[in-house]
Design a protein around this motif. Structure first.
Motif, PDB file in Angstrom:
ATOM      1  N   TYR A   1       0.824  -1.209   0.000  1.00  0.00           N
ATOM      2  CA  TYR A   1       0.000   0.000   0.000  1.00  0.00           C
ATOM      3  C   TYR A   1       0.863   1.267   0.000  1.00  0.00           C
ATOM      4  O   TYR A   1       0.465   2.299  -0.541  1.00  0.00           O
ATOM      5  N   SER A   2       2.058   1.185   0.572  1.00  0.00           N
ATOM      6  CA  SER A   2       2.970   2.329   0.540  1.00  0.00           C
ATOM      7  C   SER A   2       3.456   2.599  -0.880  1.00  0.00           C
ATOM      8  O   SER A   2       3.600   3.760  -1.291  1.00  0.00           O
ATOM      9  N   LEU A   3       3.714   1.535  -1.628  1.00  0.00           N
ATOM     10  CA  LEU A   3       4.097   1.718  -3.039  1.00  0.00           C
ATOM     11  C   LEU A   3       2.990   2.437  -3.797  1.00  0.00           C
ATOM     12  O   LEU A   3       3.259   3.327  -4.613  1.00  0.00           O
ATOM     13  N   ALA A   4       1.749   2.066  -3.516  1.00  0.00           N
ATOM     14  CA  ALA A   4       0.620   2.711  -4.186  1.00  0.00           C
ATOM     15  C   ALA A   4       0.480   4.172  -3.748  1.00  0.00           C
ATOM     16  O   ALA A   4       0.270   5.066  -4.573  1.00  0.00           O
ATOM     17  N   ALA A   5       0.618   4.428  -2.448  1.00  0.00           N
ATOM     18  CA  ALA A   5       0.461   5.791  -1.932  1.00  0.00           C
ATOM     19  C   ALA A   5       1.545   6.721  -2.467  1.00  0.00           C
ATOM     20  O   ALA A   5       1.275   7.876  -2.826  1.00  0.00           O
ATOM     21  N   ALA A   6       2.776   6.225  -2.528  1.00  0.00           N
ATOM     22  CA  ALA A   6       3.907   7.062  -2.952  1.00  0.00           C
ATOM     23  C   ALA A   6       3.876   7.387  -4.435  1.00  0.00           C
ATOM     24  O   ALA A   6       4.550   8.318  -4.885  1.00  0.00           O
ATOM     25  N   GLN A   7       3.087   6.632  -5.200  1.00  0.00           N
ATOM     26  CA  GLN A   7       2.972   6.926  -6.633  1.00  0.00           C
ATOM     27  C   GLN A   7       2.466   8.345  -6.867  1.00  0.00           C
ATOM     28  O   GLN A   7       2.919   9.031  -7.783  1.00  0.00           O
ATOM     29  N   THR A   8       1.542   8.772  -6.019  1.00  0.00           N
ATOM     30  CA  THR A   8       0.909  10.074  -6.239  1.00  0.00           C
ATOM     31  C   THR A   8       1.167  11.086  -5.128  1.00  0.00           C
ATOM     32  O   THR A   8       1.049  12.287  -5.362  1.00  0.00           O
ATOM     33  N   ASP A   9       1.513  10.617  -3.930  1.00  0.00           N
ATOM     34  CA  ASP A   9       1.694  11.533  -2.802  1.00  0.00           C
ATOM     35  C   ASP A   9       3.163  11.941  -2.723  1.00  0.00           C
ATOM     36  O   ASP A   9       4.001  11.234  -2.159  1.00  0.00           O
ATOM     37  N   LYS A  10       3.454  13.098  -3.292  1.00  0.00           N
ATOM     38  CA  LYS A  10       4.844  13.540  -3.389  1.00  0.00           C
ATOM     39  C   LYS A  10       5.316  14.291  -2.140  1.00  0.00           C
ATOM     40  O   LYS A  10       6.426  14.821  -2.118  1.00  0.00           O
ATOM     41  N   ARG A  11       4.480  14.280  -1.094  1.00  0.00           N
ATOM     42  CA  ARG A  11       4.986  14.746   0.199  1.00  0.00           C
ATOM     43  C   ARG A  11       6.048  13.782   0.712  1.00  0.00           C
ATOM     44  O   ARG A  11       6.928  14.181   1.471  1.00  0.00           O
ATOM     45  N   PHE A  12       5.950  12.530   0.299  1.00  0.00           N
ATOM     46  CA  PHE A  12       6.950  11.541   0.688  1.00  0.00           C
ATOM     47  C   PHE A  12       8.187  11.721  -0.177  1.00  0.00           C
ATOM     48  O   PHE A  12       8.141  11.520  -1.395  1.00  0.00           O
ATOM     49  N   GLN A  13       9.282  12.112   0.459  1.00  0.00           N
ATOM     50  CA  GLN A  13      10.523  12.354  -0.267  1.00  0.00           C
ATOM     51  C   GLN A  13      11.238  11.056  -0.626  1.00  0.00           C
ATOM     52  O   GLN A  13      12.041  11.017  -1.559  1.00  0.00           O
ATOM     53  N   SER A  14      10.951   9.996   0.117  1.00  0.00           N
ATOM     54  CA  SER A  14      11.537   8.691  -0.173  1.00  0.00           C
ATOM     55  C   SER A  14      10.635   7.619   0.412  1.00  0.00           C
ATOM     56  O   SER A  14       9.865   7.867   1.346  1.00  0.00           O
ATOM     57  N   VAL A  15      10.726   6.410  -0.143  1.00  0.00           N
ATOM     58  CA  VAL A  15       9.864   5.315   0.305  1.00  0.00           C
ATOM     59  C   VAL A  15      10.695   4.040   0.443  1.00  0.00           C
ATOM     60  O   VAL A  15      11.531   3.729  -0.398  1.00  0.00           O
ATOM     61  N   ALA A  16      10.448   3.331   1.525  1.00  0.00           N
ATOM     62  CA  ALA A  16      11.107   2.047   1.769  1.00  0.00           C
ATOM     63  C   ALA A  16      10.053   1.004   2.111  1.00  0.00           C
ATOM     64  O   ALA A  16       9.010   1.320   2.695  1.00  0.00           O
ATOM     65  N   THR A  17      10.320  -0.235   1.730  1.00  0.00           N
ATOM     66  CA  THR A  17       9.443  -1.336   2.102  1.00  0.00           C
ATOM     67  C   THR A  17      10.274  -2.437   2.753  1.00  0.00           C
ATOM     68  O   THR A  17      11.459  -2.608   2.449  1.00  0.00           O
ATOM     69  N   LEU A  18       9.641  -3.171   3.644  1.00  0.00           N
ATOM     70  CA  LEU A  18      10.275  -4.315   4.297  1.00  0.00           C
ATOM     71  C   LEU A  18       9.344  -5.511   4.144  1.00  0.00           C
ATOM     72  O   LEU A  18       8.172  -5.436   4.522  1.00  0.00           O
ATOM     73  N   SER A  19       9.853  -6.584   3.554  1.00  0.00           N
ATOM     74  CA  SER A  19       9.058  -7.798   3.343  1.00  0.00           C
ATOM     75  C   SER A  19       7.725  -7.454   2.684  1.00  0.00           C
ATOM     76  O   SER A  19       6.648  -7.856   3.158  1.00  0.00           O
ATOM     77  N   MET A  20       7.803  -6.731   1.579  1.00  0.00           N
ATOM     78  CA  MET A  20       6.597  -6.236   0.897  1.00  0.00           C
ATOM     79  C   MET A  20       5.681  -7.383   0.475  1.00  0.00           C
ATOM     80  O   MET A  20       6.135  -8.398  -0.042  1.00  0.00           O
ATOM     81  N   PHE A  21       4.392  -7.178   0.715  1.00  0.00           N
ATOM     82  CA  PHE A  21       3.356  -8.163   0.405  1.00  0.00           C
ATOM     83  C   PHE A  21       2.341  -7.485  -0.499  1.00  0.00           C
ATOM     84  O   PHE A  21       1.726  -6.488  -0.104  1.00  0.00           O
ATOM     85  N   ASN A  22       2.194  -7.969  -1.710  1.00  0.00           N
ATOM     86  CA  ASN A  22       1.265  -7.405  -2.679  1.00  0.00           C
ATOM     87  C   ASN A  22      -0.109  -8.041  -2.443  1.00  0.00           C
ATOM     88  O   ASN A  22      -0.429  -9.089  -3.001  1.00  0.00           O
ATOM     89  N   SER A  23      -0.900  -7.391  -1.590  1.00  0.00           N
ATOM     90  CA  SER A  23      -2.156  -7.989  -1.124  1.00  0.00           C
ATOM     91  C   SER A  23      -3.086  -8.367  -2.271  1.00  0.00           C
ATOM     92  O   SER A  23      -3.716  -9.430  -2.243  1.00  0.00           O
ATOM     93  N   GLY A  24      -3.193  -7.505  -3.268  1.00  0.00           N
ATOM     94  CA  GLY A  24      -4.086  -7.795  -4.387  1.00  0.00           C
ATOM     95  C   GLY A  24      -3.676  -9.043  -5.137  1.00  0.00           C
ATOM     96  O   GLY A  24      -4.504  -9.917  -5.436  1.00  0.00           O
ATOM     97  N   ARG A  25      -2.412  -9.145  -5.440  1.00  0.00           N
ATOM     98  CA  ARG A  25      -1.918 -10.326  -6.172  1.00  0.00           C
ATOM     99  C   ARG A  25      -2.178 -11.610  -5.393  1.00  0.00           C
ATOM    100  O   ARG A  25      -2.605 -12.624  -5.957  1.00  0.00           O
ATOM    101  N   VAL A  26      -1.931 -11.581  -4.088  1.00  0.00           N
ATOM    102  CA  VAL A  26      -2.117 -12.790  -3.275  1.00  0.00           C
ATOM    103  C   VAL A  26      -3.594 -13.134  -3.123  1.00  0.00           C
ATOM    104  O   VAL A  26      -3.985 -14.300  -3.232  1.00  0.00           O
ATOM    105  N   ARG A  27      -4.442 -12.150  -2.885  1.00  0.00           N
ATOM    106  CA  ARG A  27      -5.874 -12.435  -2.746  1.00  0.00           C
ATOM    107  C   ARG A  27      -6.464 -12.913  -4.083  1.00  0.00           C
ATOM    108  O   ARG A  27      -7.386 -13.721  -4.100  1.00  0.00           O
ATOM    109  N   ARG A  28      -5.919 -12.419  -5.173  1.00  0.00           N
ATOM    110  CA  ARG A  28      -6.403 -12.802  -6.498  1.00  0.00           C
ATOM    111  C   ARG A  28      -5.855 -14.171  -6.922  1.00  0.00           C
ATOM    112  O   ARG A  28      -6.600 -15.078  -7.278  1.00  0.00           O
ATOM    113  N   ASN A  29      -4.547 -14.336  -6.866  1.00  0.00           N
ATOM    114  CA  ASN A  29      -3.879 -15.508  -7.441  1.00  0.00           C
ATOM    115  C   ASN A  29      -3.537 -16.581  -6.412  1.00  0.00           C
ATOM    116  O   ASN A  29      -3.105 -17.665  -6.793  1.00  0.00           O
ATOM    117  N   GLY A  30      -3.677 -16.256  -5.125  1.00  0.00           N
ATOM    118  CA  GLY A  30      -3.195 -17.159  -4.091  1.00  0.00           C
ATOM    119  C   GLY A  30      -1.727 -16.881  -3.805  1.00  0.00           C
ATOM    120  O   GLY A  30      -1.025 -16.244  -4.604  1.00  0.00           O
TER     121      GLY A  30
END
Length: 360
Positions: free
Chosen positions: A175-204
Motif C-alpha cells: 500500500y505504501s508503493l501505491a500511496a507514494a505513486q501520487t503523494d509527493k509529500r513523501f521524499q523517499s519510500v522504503a518497504t520491508l518484506s513487501m506483500f502485494n495484497s491484491g496479487r495474493v488475494r487474487r492468485n493465491g
C-alpha cells in the motif's frame, strides 16, 4: 491471601510462557518481553518503551479524524525532543492483520532512536481505529490511511514537512508503493518484506490458486449481497488453528505468521480475518499497477529465505520511474523473521538509517 493468588497467577503465567516458548523455540524471557499485557502502552515487541522519561525516546498515543473516523495512532519522538526544532519524520504502515503495537511500533521506535519523529497508526476499520463493520480490508482505505498519517504527521510540532519519509511493512509495503505513486509529500519510500495484497488475494500465495479465481470472486459477491440485504458480514481468513494445523501449512510465511501474531507477539486488536466482501476490491488491486509513477528514492528490503521475496523482486523490476532504487536482501531471513529477530531487525535498521539519512 491476595499475595498468594498473585504469586500463583504469576507462576501460571511463567509456566504458560515457558510452554509457549518451547513450542516456537524461544526462551521464556523473549516471549515475556513481547507480552502486551506487561506494557502500559500494550506494545508487543522487544525493547518497547514502558514509560516516558525526559531525554529519551517517548511515545504519545493520539487520536485524529480521517474521513469521519477516529484513527488510533502512536507518535514516537526522539531523545531530547524539542517541539521548537525541526526533525525529519517517517510514516510507518503496518502489515495486513497487524496493529501499531507490533512490528510497526518496533520500527517506529527504532527510527525515533535515530532522530526521526514517527507515527504508526491502526488502519481504519481495524485495530483501535473506528469504522463498521470491523476488519474491512480495502486497498483504497489502506492507501488513504497512509495519506492520513502524512496529513497528521506533517502538522505535528517539530516535523519538517520537507523531510517526510515512508516505510511500509508487509501489506503496508504494498500500500505504501501505491500511496507514494501520487503523494509527493513523501521524499523517499522504503518497504520491508513487501506483500502485494491484491496479487495474493487474487492468485493465491505464490500464485497457487489461479484455478479458483472466479469461484472466490463469486463468494465475495455473495458476501456483499448478504451485507447489502442487511445480513451479517461474512469473514475470510479467520484464524483458530491448532499447533498441528499450523505446522502443516504449506508456506513459512503462514506458519511463522501464526506464531508471531497468535503466540509470541500477540495483541488483542490484531486479527487475520477480514470481510469477504473486501475481496471485490482486493482482487482487482495490484501494488505494482502504475508503480512507474514513483520517482522518489526507493529502498526495498526482504529476506533471502522469504517465500514472499518474489513480490519484492517483481515490484522492484517494475519500478522504472526512479533512478535511485535499491533492492537489499537480508541473508538468511524469512518474511516474519524481519519483524522481530534482533540480527535481522538490526540489518534492516542499518540500511533504513543510511537510506533516510541520504534522502531526507
Amino acid at each position: 491471601m491476595t499475595q498468594h493468588i498473585t504469586s500463583v497467577h504469576t507462576q501460571r503465567k511463567t509456566i504458560k510462557a515457558t510452554l509457549m516458548a518451547a513450542i516456537v523455540g524461544l526462551s521464556a524471557a523473549e516471549v515475556g518481553a513481547a507480552d502486551y499485557q506487561q506494557n502500559p502502552f500494550t506494545l508487543a515487541y522487544d525493547g518497547a518503551i514502558a514509560k516516558n522519561e525526559p531525554g529519551k525516546v517517548n511515545i504519545h498515543p493520539v487520536t485524529y479524524t480521517l474521513n469521519g473516523l477516529d484513527i488510533s495512532a502512536n507518535v514516537y519522538t526522539p531523545a531530547n525532543y524539542d517541539p521548537a526544532k525541526k526533525y525529519p519524520a517517517v510514516v510507518v504502515a503496518h502489515p495486513n492483520g497487524g496493529v501499531k503495537e507490533q512490528v510497526a511500533g518496533l520500527y517506529a521506535q527504532r527510527l525515533a532512536e535515530q532522530g526521526y519523529i514517527t507515527v504508526a497508526a491502526d488502519a481504519a476499520y481495524q485495530g483501535a481505529s473506528g469504522g463498521q463493520p470491523r476488519n474491512v480490508d480495502k486497498p483504497a482505505y489502506r492507501i488513504e490511511d497512509i495519506h492520513g498519517m502524512a496529513d497528521f504527521l506533517t502538522q505535528y510540532a517539530g516535523v519538517d514537512q520537507q523531510r517526510l519519509g515512508l516505510l511500509g511493512l508487509c501489506g503496508g509495503g504494498g500500500y505504501s508503493l501505491a500511496a507514494a505513486q501520487t503523494d509527493k509529500r513523501f521524499q523517499s519510500v522504503a518497504t520491508l518484506s513487501m506483500f502485494n495484497s491484491g496479487r495474493v488475494r487474487r492468485n493465491g500465495y505464490v500464485d497457487s490458486q489461479l484455478d479458483t479465481i472466479q469461484e472466490r470472486l463469486q463468494q465475495a459477491s455473495n458476501a456483499r449481497a448478504q451485507q447489502a440485504a442487511g445480513g451479517e458480514a461474512v469473514y475470510s481468513g479467520d484464524a483458530n488453528l491448532t499447533d498441528e494445523q499450523i505446522a502443516k501449512l504449506p508456506f513459512a510465511l503462514y506458519r511463522q505468521g501464526y506464531e508471531y501474531y497468535w503466540k509470541t507477539h500477540a495483541h488483542p486488536n490484531s486479527t487475520f480475518k477480514y470481510t469477504t466482501s473486501s475481496l471485490l476490491d482486493l482482487m482487482r488491486f495490484d501494488a505494482t499497477n502504475q508503480i512507474e509513477l514513483i520517482q522518489q528514492p526507493l529502498l526495498m528490503i526482504a529476506g533471502t529465505e522469504a517465500d514472499s521475496l518474489y513480490m519484492t523482486e517483481d515490484a522492484f523490476a517494475k519500478a522504472t520511474g526512479t533512478q535511485d532504487k535499491e533492492l537489499f536482501k537480508i541473508e538468511g531471513a524469512t518474511h516474519i523473521e524481519t519483524y522481530w529477530v534482533p540480527k535481522y531487525v538490526d540489518a534492516a535498521m542499518d540500511k533504513l538509517t543510511a537510506f533516510y539519512a541520504k534522502t531526507l
